[in-house]
Every structure is written in C-alpha cells, then in structure tokens.
Design a protein around this motif. Structure first.
Motif, PDB file in Angstrom:
ATOM      1  N   UNK A 241      69.234  18.420  64.027  1.00  3.65           N
ATOM      2  CA  UNK A 241      69.572  18.389  65.449  1.00  3.65           C
ATOM      3  C   UNK A 241      68.343  17.929  66.228  1.00  3.65           C
ATOM      4  N   UNK A 242      68.542  16.968  67.095  1.00  6.89           N
ATOM      5  CA  UNK A 242      67.452  16.475  67.931  1.00  6.89           C
ATOM      6  C   UNK A 242      67.898  16.520  69.381  1.00  6.89           C
ATOM      7  N   UNK A 243      67.157  17.230  70.193  1.00  4.27           N
ATOM      8  CA  UNK A 243      67.405  17.271  71.630  1.00  4.27           C
ATOM      9  C   UNK A 243      66.343  16.445  72.322  1.00  4.27           C
ATOM     10  N   UNK A 244      66.775  15.497  73.113  1.00  7.35           N
ATOM     11  CA  UNK A 244      65.842  14.591  73.779  1.00  7.35           C
ATOM     12  C   UNK A 244      64.845  15.382  74.621  1.00  7.35           C
ATOM     13  N   UNK A 245      63.558  15.141  74.353  1.00  3.90           N
ATOM     14  CA  UNK A 245      62.503  15.780  75.117  1.00  3.90           C
ATOM     15  C   UNK A 245      62.327  17.256  74.844  1.00  3.90           C
ATOM     16  N   UNK A 246      62.971  17.772  73.784  1.00  2.00           N
ATOM     17  CA  UNK A 246      62.904  19.203  73.538  1.00  2.00           C
ATOM     18  C   UNK A 246      62.540  19.474  72.089  1.00  2.00           C
ATOM     19  N   UNK A 247      63.525  19.799  71.247  1.00  2.00           N
ATOM     20  CA  UNK A 247      63.271  20.228  69.881  1.00  2.00           C
ATOM     21  C   UNK A 247      63.825  19.278  68.834  1.00  2.00           C
ATOM     22  N   UNK A 248      63.140  19.221  67.709  1.00  5.76           N
ATOM     23  CA  UNK A 248      63.678  18.647  66.483  1.00  5.76           C
ATOM     24  C   UNK A 248      63.901  19.842  65.573  1.00  5.76           C
ATOM     25  N   UNK A 249      65.150  20.060  65.160  1.00 11.85           N
ATOM     26  CA  UNK A 249      65.525  21.250  64.421  1.00 11.85           C
ATOM     27  C   UNK A 249      66.202  20.841  63.122  1.00 11.85           C
ATOM     28  N   UNK A 250      65.721  21.354  61.994  1.00 16.14           N
ATOM     29  CA  UNK A 250      66.334  21.078  60.696  1.00 16.14           C
ATOM     30  C   UNK A 250      66.672  22.421  60.061  1.00 16.14           C
ATOM     31  N   UNK A 251      67.943  22.605  59.711  1.00 20.67           N
ATOM     32  CA  UNK A 251      68.433  23.861  59.145  1.00 20.67           C
ATOM     33  C   UNK A 251      69.151  23.546  57.837  1.00 20.67           C
ATOM     34  N   UNK A 252      68.788  24.222  56.755  1.00 19.03           N
ATOM     35  CA  UNK A 252      69.442  24.031  55.461  1.00 19.03           C
ATOM     36  C   UNK A 252      70.151  25.332  55.108  1.00 19.03           C
ATOM     37  N   UNK A 253      71.451  25.235  54.801  1.00 16.33           N
ATOM     38  CA  UNK A 253      72.244  26.427  54.483  1.00 16.33           C
ATOM     39  C   UNK A 253      72.907  26.286  53.117  1.00 16.33           C
ATOM     40  N   UNK A 254      73.051  27.403  52.451  1.00 12.28           N
ATOM     41  CA  UNK A 254      73.824  27.460  51.222  1.00 12.28           C
ATOM     42  C   UNK A 254      74.683  28.721  51.294  1.00 12.28           C
ATOM     43  N   UNK A 255      75.982  28.562  51.046  1.00 16.82           N
ATOM     44  CA  UNK A 255      76.931  29.683  51.124  1.00 16.82           C
ATOM     45  C   UNK A 255      76.816  30.421  52.455  1.00 16.82           C
ATOM     46  N   UNK A 256      76.787  29.661  53.543  1.00 17.69           N
ATOM     47  CA  UNK A 256      76.712  30.205  54.902  1.00 17.69           C
ATOM     48  C   UNK A 256      75.464  31.044  55.153  1.00 17.69           C
TER      49      UNK A 256
END
Length: 79
Positions: free
Chosen positions: A26-41
């Motif tokens: 997820x990238x929000x302009x001018x804010x955060x770059x967020x990377x989330x990895x999930x397995x089995x919720x």
C-alpha cells in the motif's frame, strides 16, 4: 511524490500465492509505504516507512510499480 505527479491518493496491491500467503503493498501519496505479508490470516511480516525515509532506489521501484499499474489497469478494464 506529490499530487501533481500522480492523480490518485492511494495504491494498494494484494498478491495471493497458491498456498494462501498474501502480500499487501500500500502506498499513500506523501505519506506511508506499507508492506504487509500474511499467512492464514495472520501477519508474519510488516514494514511501514514514511515516504521521506524510504531509500531512493526503493522509492523509484515503488513509483515504477505505481506508474505501471496506473497505465495498465485501465487497459485491462476495457477488455
């Protein structure tokens, strides 16, 4: 990156592997770059950085991905 360069505020990509592993970018302009990895919720890895703190090469890679999505998704929608 600012609103003049990109006409959208948020880009989110969710990749799902056959084994159920999810990677959310997820990238929000001018804010955060967020990377989330999930397995089995369940979150197995999470990384968030302010845009100003993202290293130059990574920022360029994310911008390239955002540009490619911005150009490609409308073409896919027309099919």
């Amino acid at each position: 990156m600012d609103r003049e360069e990109y006409p959208y505020d948020l880009v989110q990509v969710v990749l799902v592997a056959r084994d159920g592993k999810r990677t959310e970018i997820e990238a929000r302009v001018g804010s955060l770059l967020f990377v989330d990895v999930e397995r089995d919720n369940c979150c197995v890895s999470c990384d968030a950085q302010w845009w100003d703190e993202v290293p130059g090469m990574r920022r360029r890679a994310v911008r390239t991905l955002m540009d490619a999505l911005h150009e490609t998704v409308p073409l896919l929608a027309e099919r």
